[in-house]
Design a protein around this motif. Sequence first.
Motif, PDB file in Angstrom:
ATOM      1  N   TYR A 235     -55.007 -49.091 -35.130  1.00 23.44           N
ATOM      2  CA  TYR A 235     -55.408 -49.401 -33.760  1.00 23.44           C
ATOM      3  C   TYR A 235     -54.916 -50.795 -33.400  1.00 23.44           C
ATOM      4  O   TYR A 235     -54.797 -51.671 -34.261  1.00 23.44           O
ATOM      5  CB  TYR A 235     -56.932 -49.328 -33.602  1.00 23.44           C
ATOM      6  N   ARG A 238     -58.339 -53.048 -30.979  1.00 25.39           N
ATOM      7  CA  ARG A 238     -59.453 -52.096 -30.844  1.00 25.39           C
ATOM      8  C   ARG A 238     -60.165 -52.068 -32.186  1.00 25.39           C
ATOM      9  O   ARG A 238     -59.558 -51.776 -33.203  1.00 25.39           O
ATOM     10  CB  ARG A 238     -58.921 -50.709 -30.489  1.00 25.39           C
ATOM     11  N   GLY A 255     -56.040 -40.398 -36.097  1.00 23.87           N
ATOM     12  CA  GLY A 255     -55.966 -40.880 -34.730  1.00 23.87           C
ATOM     13  C   GLY A 255     -55.528 -39.830 -33.742  1.00 23.87           C
ATOM     14  O   GLY A 255     -55.819 -39.936 -32.541  1.00 23.87           O
ATOM     15  N   ASP A 282     -51.881 -40.740 -27.827  1.00 23.24           N
ATOM     16  CA  ASP A 282     -52.402 -42.036 -28.254  1.00 23.24           C
ATOM     17  C   ASP A 282     -53.155 -41.831 -29.554  1.00 23.24           C
ATOM     18  O   ASP A 282     -53.379 -40.692 -29.994  1.00 23.24           O
ATOM     19  CB  ASP A 282     -53.332 -42.602 -27.174  1.00 23.24           C
ATOM     20  N   ASN A 283     -53.549 -42.933 -30.174  1.00 23.74           N
ATOM     21  CA  ASN A 283     -54.496 -42.865 -31.284  1.00 23.74           C
ATOM     22  C   ASN A 283     -55.907 -42.978 -30.729  1.00 23.74           C
ATOM     23  O   ASN A 283     -56.164 -43.811 -29.845  1.00 23.74           O
ATOM     24  CB  ASN A 283     -54.242 -43.989 -32.292  1.00 23.74           C
ATOM     25  N   TYR A 284     -56.807 -42.153 -31.259  1.00 27.16           N
ATOM     26  CA  TYR A 284     -58.171 -42.089 -30.747  1.00 27.16           C
ATOM     27  C   TYR A 284     -59.177 -42.495 -31.813  1.00 27.16           C
ATOM     28  O   TYR A 284     -59.016 -42.203 -32.996  1.00 27.16           O
ATOM     29  CB  TYR A 284     -58.507 -40.665 -30.279  1.00 27.16           C
ATOM     30  N   SER A 298     -59.582 -43.422 -26.379  1.00 22.92           N
ATOM     31  CA  SER A 298     -58.165 -43.713 -26.622  1.00 22.92           C
ATOM     32  C   SER A 298     -57.979 -45.199 -26.853  1.00 22.92           C
ATOM     33  O   SER A 298     -58.672 -46.031 -26.273  1.00 22.92           O
ATOM     34  CB  SER A 298     -57.306 -43.258 -25.437  1.00 22.92           C
ATOM     35  N   ASN A 299     -57.034 -45.522 -27.735  1.00 21.29           N
ATOM     36  CA  ASN A 299     -56.760 -46.921 -28.047  1.00 21.29           C
ATOM     37  C   ASN A 299     -56.270 -47.670 -26.802  1.00 21.29           C
ATOM     38  O   ASN A 299     -56.710 -48.784 -26.527  1.00 21.29           O
ATOM     39  CB  ASN A 299     -55.710 -46.997 -29.155  1.00 21.29           C
ATOM     40  N   TYR A 337     -60.254 -56.241 -24.557  1.00 22.88           N
ATOM     41  CA  TYR A 337     -59.448 -55.021 -24.586  1.00 22.88           C
ATOM     42  C   TYR A 337     -59.738 -54.211 -23.337  1.00 22.88           C
ATOM     43  O   TYR A 337     -60.709 -54.444 -22.605  1.00 22.88           O
ATOM     44  CB  TYR A 337     -59.716 -54.185 -25.841  1.00 22.88           C
TER      45      TYR A 337
END
Length: 372
Positions: A235, A238, A255, A282-284, A298-299, A337
């Motif tokens: 991430y 995050r 992710g 995205d990476n989650y 979501s990142n 963020y």
Amino acid sequence: MDKRWLLAPIFVVSLLTAPVANAALPAYFTYIMDGGGKVTSSALVKDGMTYVSASHWEAAGLKVVWDKSHQRAEFTGWGKKIAVRIGSKQGVLDGKLVNAEGVPFELNGQLYVPARFLVNSLGGTTVSWDATKRIYTATGLLSFASASAQFGGSTYTVDKKTGSLYLTDSAGHTRLLANLGSQLFDAVQFNFQKTPKGLLYLTLTDVYGEPHINNKWYTMIIKDGMVIRQASVGYYIRYGDNVKIAGNQLLLTDGKILRLIEDGTGNVTEKIDLTTLGDISDNYLVEGMDEDYLMIRSNQQGFLMMIDRKTGTKTLLYKELLDVEQQKYAETNDLPYYGDNLKFLKREGDALLFNNDYVQDGKIYKFMLGGS
């Protein structure tokens, strides 16, 4: 310059000062680590030999232990052990007595060792000595940084450079447990969690970068001392946590895909495509889960989404729980963020309870499952 190789602060120790027979002249030590990054630091020339601070061993990931009574310093890392004694030409390298190629000495609270011995001990190569500018140059110095933790009578050690994870049992036997798949850099933390049915859920986190903006997770499920499932996810700016256990299911994510794993057996019972649920690639993070709901974030966008696992209905929780002003803040703020800062607290019946860490007003926000 790769700032990971900037020198750690020079350690100061209380030692009986060894006499320095001849005046030491200032010089420079320029070196390149095996992973890149050129560094120049101060050095000394004494009796025609270049000496550098022993703190370079610490910069390469070795830990120092002092035996003050014998004026002996020992530097240890994963697969590396070095020892020197003030006033002695003999040193120890990986358990063997060797010629240190000079006599270590202490000056102004700092230990100096022969540059050639330090470079050789770190697997490097001497490149040149510029007598006019008094610059000693070396390349290919290796890092031996590692991180360790104990659990259940065993020691778990990760070699940061290779990403290899080792297990040393109570009898002192060491074996490779897993390959994490990438190098680790900075603040590595271990988290061990025993599952209700006897598996071990191990998480390693590595927070790194300037100023610690990357957050990498390595997760493993261990059965009878063997890794049977593993994943990793990174991430960017995050720092939330992923849920590990929900009911009798263990959660493992990279992710993008979430695997539900049966406790006890380690069998994969379901795979969930998080990018499809979240509507963007995205990476989650997985911040909450039960048999009837799943919460992901979501990142990049940073909005906490609740998915009804029975109906498939998706809800952006900040739009349901926050007032207009806080909604606008969630949509426009980028410090620290993007997104909202809703934190899931617990479930009470059909109610999911949250707070808003942006305002920290003590208010509890309630979302009712099924619209009840």
